[in-house]
Motif scaffolding. Structure first.
Motif, PDB file in Angstrom:
ATOM      1  N   ASP A 140      23.862  99.857  76.169  1.00  0.00           N
ATOM      2  CA  ASP A 140      25.007  99.014  75.866  1.00  0.00           C
ATOM      3  C   ASP A 140      26.195  99.866  75.456  1.00  0.00           C
ATOM      4  OD1 ASP A 140      23.531  96.748  76.329  1.00  0.00           O
ATOM      5  OD2 ASP A 140      22.972  96.468  74.225  1.00  0.00           O
ATOM      6  N   GLY A 141      27.355  99.437  75.859  1.00  0.00           N
ATOM      7  CA  GLY A 141      28.570 100.155  75.507  1.00  0.00           C
ATOM      8  C   GLY A 141      29.264  99.507  74.326  1.00  0.00           C
ATOM      9  N   CYS A 142      30.109 100.248  73.710  1.00  0.00           N
ATOM     10  CA  CYS A 142      30.932  99.785  72.601  1.00  0.00           C
ATOM     11  C   CYS A 142      32.354  99.610  73.138  1.00  0.00           C
ATOM     12  CB  CYS A 142      30.895 100.816  71.476  1.00  0.00           C
ATOM     13  SG  CYS A 142      32.018 100.461  70.118  1.00  0.00           S
ATOM     14  N   GLU A 143      32.888  98.417  73.004  1.00  0.00           N
ATOM     15  CA  GLU A 143      34.204  98.108  73.553  1.00  0.00           C
ATOM     16  C   GLU A 143      35.315  98.458  72.563  1.00  0.00           C
ATOM     17  OE1 GLU A 143      34.532  96.951  76.711  1.00  0.00           O
ATOM     18  OE2 GLU A 143      32.336  97.031  76.873  1.00  0.00           O
ATOM     19  N   LEU A 144      36.306  99.204  73.042  1.00  0.00           N
ATOM     20  CA  LEU A 144      37.508  99.489  72.272  1.00  0.00           C
ATOM     21  C   LEU A 144      38.673  98.812  72.984  1.00  0.00           C
ATOM     22  CD1 LEU A 144      37.107 103.333  71.568  1.00  0.00           C
ATOM     23  CD2 LEU A 144      36.361 101.402  70.165  1.00  0.00           C
ATOM     24  N   GLU A 145      39.560  98.196  72.213  1.00  0.00           N
ATOM     25  CA  GLU A 145      40.657  97.448  72.805  1.00  0.00           C
ATOM     26  C   GLU A 145      41.925  98.289  72.894  1.00  0.00           C
ATOM     27  OE1 GLU A 145      41.306  93.712  70.894  1.00  0.00           O
ATOM     28  OE2 GLU A 145      39.265  93.030  71.279  1.00  0.00           O
ATOM     29  N   ALA A 146      42.670  98.088  73.973  1.00  0.00           N
ATOM     30  CA  ALA A 146      43.963  98.744  74.142  1.00  0.00           C
ATOM     31  C   ALA A 146      44.808  98.483  72.901  1.00  0.00           C
ATOM     32  CB  ALA A 146      44.660  98.199  75.380  1.00  0.00           C
ATOM     33  N   GLY A 147      45.609  99.460  72.535  1.00  0.00           N
ATOM     34  CA  GLY A 147      46.459  99.350  71.358  1.00  0.00           C
ATOM     35  C   GLY A 147      45.846  99.962  70.116  1.00  0.00           C
ATOM     36  N   MET A 148      44.560 100.297  70.153  1.00  0.00           N
ATOM     37  CA  MET A 148      43.896 100.929  69.004  1.00  0.00           C
ATOM     38  C   MET A 148      44.513 102.303  68.770  1.00  0.00           C
ATOM     39  SD  MET A 148      39.862 101.797  68.705  1.00  0.00           S
ATOM     40  CE  MET A 148      39.106 101.838  67.102  1.00  0.00           C
ATOM     41  N   ALA A 189      33.467 104.424  63.098  1.00  0.00           N
ATOM     42  CA  ALA A 189      33.620 103.167  62.361  1.00  0.00           C
ATOM     43  C   ALA A 189      33.387 101.945  63.247  1.00  0.00           C
ATOM     44  CB  ALA A 189      35.011 103.096  61.727  1.00  0.00           C
ATOM     45  N   THR A 190      33.828 102.004  64.477  1.00  0.00           N
ATOM     46  CA  THR A 190      33.725 100.850  65.375  1.00  0.00           C
ATOM     47  C   THR A 190      32.388 100.792  66.096  1.00  0.00           C
ATOM     48  OG1 THR A 190      36.112 100.929  65.735  1.00  0.00           O
ATOM     49  CG2 THR A 190      34.833  99.660  67.322  1.00  0.00           C
ATOM     50  N   CYS A 191      31.905 101.961  66.542  1.00  0.00           N
ATOM     51  CA  CYS A 191      30.735 101.985  67.417  1.00  0.00           C
ATOM     52  C   CYS A 191      29.445 102.417  66.721  1.00  0.00           C
ATOM     53  CB  CYS A 191      30.999 102.922  68.598  1.00  0.00           C
ATOM     54  SG  CYS A 191      32.417 102.430  69.600  1.00  0.00           S
ATOM     55  N   GLY A 192      29.562 103.121  65.590  1.00  0.00           N
ATOM     56  CA  GLY A 192      28.366 103.586  64.899  1.00  0.00           C
ATOM     57  C   GLY A 192      27.829 104.898  65.449  1.00  0.00           C
ATOM     58  N   PHE A 193      28.550 105.513  66.363  1.00  0.00           N
ATOM     59  CA  PHE A 193      28.191 106.844  66.859  1.00  0.00           C
ATOM     60  C   PHE A 193      29.480 107.627  67.089  1.00  0.00           C
ATOM     61  CE2 PHE A 193      27.967 103.823  70.459  1.00  0.00           C
ATOM     62  CZ  PHE A 193      28.987 104.310  71.277  1.00  0.00           C
ATOM     63  N   ASN A 194      29.337 108.944  67.072  1.00  0.00           N
ATOM     64  CA  ASN A 194      30.485 109.814  67.269  1.00  0.00           C
ATOM     65  C   ASN A 194      29.944 111.189  67.646  1.00  0.00           C
ATOM     66  OD1 ASN A 194      33.254 110.326  67.306  1.00  0.00           O
ATOM     67  ND2 ASN A 194      33.306 110.963  65.167  1.00  0.00           N
ATOM     68  N   PRO A 195      30.255 111.736  68.773  1.00  0.00           N
ATOM     69  CA  PRO A 195      31.243 111.281  69.730  1.00  0.00           C
ATOM     70  C   PRO A 195      30.716 110.137  70.593  1.00  0.00           C
ATOM     71  CG  PRO A 195      30.187 113.249  70.573  1.00  0.00           C
ATOM     72  CD  PRO A 195      29.624 113.007  69.194  1.00  0.00           C
ATOM     73  N   GLY A 196      31.639 109.575  71.377  1.00  0.00           N
ATOM     74  CA  GLY A 196      31.299 108.585  72.377  1.00  0.00           C
ATOM     75  C   GLY A 196      31.673 109.123  73.742  1.00  0.00           C
ATOM     76  N   TYR A 197      31.101 108.543  74.775  1.00  0.00           N
ATOM     77  CA  TYR A 197      31.354 108.996  76.139  1.00  0.00           C
ATOM     78  C   TYR A 197      31.866 107.827  76.954  1.00  0.00           C
ATOM     79  CZ  TYR A 197      28.708 112.931  74.436  1.00  0.00           C
ATOM     80  OH  TYR A 197      28.291 114.006  73.685  1.00  0.00           O
ATOM     81  N   VAL A 206      44.507 101.393  77.583  1.00  0.00           N
ATOM     82  CA  VAL A 206      43.773 100.325  78.265  1.00  0.00           C
ATOM     83  C   VAL A 206      42.442 100.121  77.544  1.00  0.00           C
ATOM     84  CG1 VAL A 206      44.818 100.764  80.541  1.00  0.00           C
ATOM     85  CG2 VAL A 206      42.685 101.900  79.919  1.00  0.00           C
ATOM     86  N   ASP A 207      41.844  98.970  77.700  1.00  0.00           N
ATOM     87  CA  ASP A 207      40.517  98.743  77.123  1.00  0.00           C
ATOM     88  C   ASP A 207      39.559  99.811  77.644  1.00  0.00           C
ATOM     89  OD1 ASP A 207      41.544  96.454  75.951  1.00  0.00           O
ATOM     90  OD2 ASP A 207      40.595  95.078  77.357  1.00  0.00           O
ATOM     91  N   ALA A 208      38.639 100.249  76.786  1.00  0.00           N
ATOM     92  CA  ALA A 208      37.681 101.291  77.170  1.00  0.00           C
ATOM     93  C   ALA A 208      36.303 100.959  76.619  1.00  0.00           C
ATOM     94  CB  ALA A 208      38.136 102.649  76.647  1.00  0.00           C
ATOM     95  N   THR A 209      35.281 101.464  77.301  1.00  0.00           N
ATOM     96  CA  THR A 209      33.897 101.311  76.867  1.00  0.00           C
ATOM     97  C   THR A 209      33.343 102.688  76.550  1.00  0.00           C
ATOM     98  OG1 THR A 209      33.641  99.402  78.323  1.00  0.00           O
ATOM     99  CG2 THR A 209      31.629 100.410  77.484  1.00  0.00           C
ATOM    100  N   LEU A 210      32.800 102.846  75.343  1.00  0.00           N
ATOM    101  CA  LEU A 210      32.177 104.099  74.936  1.00  0.00           C
ATOM    102  C   LEU A 210      30.670 103.911  74.844  1.00  0.00           C
ATOM    103  CD1 LEU A 210      35.126 104.787  74.226  1.00  0.00           C
ATOM    104  CD2 LEU A 210      34.246 106.015  72.268  1.00  0.00           C
ATOM    105  N   HIS A 211      29.952 104.980  75.170  1.00  0.00           N
ATOM    106  CA  HIS A 211      28.489 104.994  75.101  1.00  0.00           C
ATOM    107  C   HIS A 211      28.054 106.144  74.220  1.00  0.00           C
ATOM    108  CE1 HIS A 211      27.936 102.111  78.441  1.00  0.00           C
ATOM    109  NE2 HIS A 211      29.091 102.611  78.861  1.00  0.00           N
ATOM    110  N   ALA A 212      26.839 106.044  73.687  1.00  0.00           N
ATOM    111  CA  ALA A 212      26.310 107.084  72.804  1.00  0.00           C
ATOM    112  C   ALA A 212      25.857 108.316  73.581  1.00  0.00           C
ATOM    113  CB  ALA A 212      25.158 106.534  71.970  1.00  0.00           C
TER     114      ALA A 212
END
Length: 180
Positions: free
Chosen positions: A129-137, A160-168, A116-122
């Motif tokens: 602001d959150g970084c959106e990841l799309e279902a199917g990734m 690569a997508t959000c510019g931070f790692n890990p994400g929450y 499912v679509d998910a939002t990650l935060h630093a």
């Protein structure tokens, strides 16, 4: 006049009550076209996803429903995707090909896929602001550590997508799907 109001109220209630989500054929959704699907041959139990690795309730999913084919400890199971983006996890008990479901998939290759679509935060507090990841990734490598209602998600794709790692995240759900 009174009869018209009652009839209108009944029509409204029947529309409101019939708005249950409909299962979709995941193979018809572009983000899941590269993954194996199955079809239930008989009604089967499933649980609704309610957040961070939490599944609740027991629903009956009807025969003929299409689902994403997954595995757990070398046993098949799957996920039913609904048109409102909700998700059900099929019960693994008695889930045997040819009895509970059919599938043309002959693959033994799996990939970790966001369901499912998910939002990650630093930060773990999920501030900013959150970084959106799309279902199917899909993820080349993925580590998910659960801490209460927040998951720590570590993957090269997060960087690569959000510019931070890990994400929450409080809405991250991924699992192994069989690849076509």
């Amino acid at each position: 006049m009174r009869l018209t109001i009652v009839a209108a109220a009944i029509a409204f209630l029947s529309v409101a009550c019939s708005s249950d989500p409909e299962p979709i054929d995941p193979a018809s959704v572009q983000i899941f076209t590269g993954y194996c699907t199955g079809t239930l041959l008989a009604e089967h139990a499933a649980m609704r996803w309610i957040g961070q690795s939490q599944w609740s309730g027991s629903e009956r999913i009807p025969a003929g429903t299409k689902f994403l084919l997954s595995e757990s400890f070398d046993k098949p199971f799957g996920y039913v995707v609904y048109d409102d983006d909700s998700l059900r996890r099929l019960d693994e008990d008695g889930f045997q090909e040819g009895v509970a479901f059919s599938s043309d998939c002959e693959s033994s290759v799996t990939a970790r896929v966001l369901l499912v679509d998910a939002t990650l935060h630093a930060s773990e507090s999920l501030d900013g602001d959150g970084c959106e990841l799309e279902a199917g990734m899909s993820f080349a490598s993925l580590s998910v550590i659960l801490s209460g209602t927040v998951a720590e998600v570590e993957a090269p794709e997060v960087e690569a997508t959000c510019g931070f790692n890990p994400g929450y995240s409080d809405d991250f759900v991924a699992d192994r799907l069989f690849v076509l």
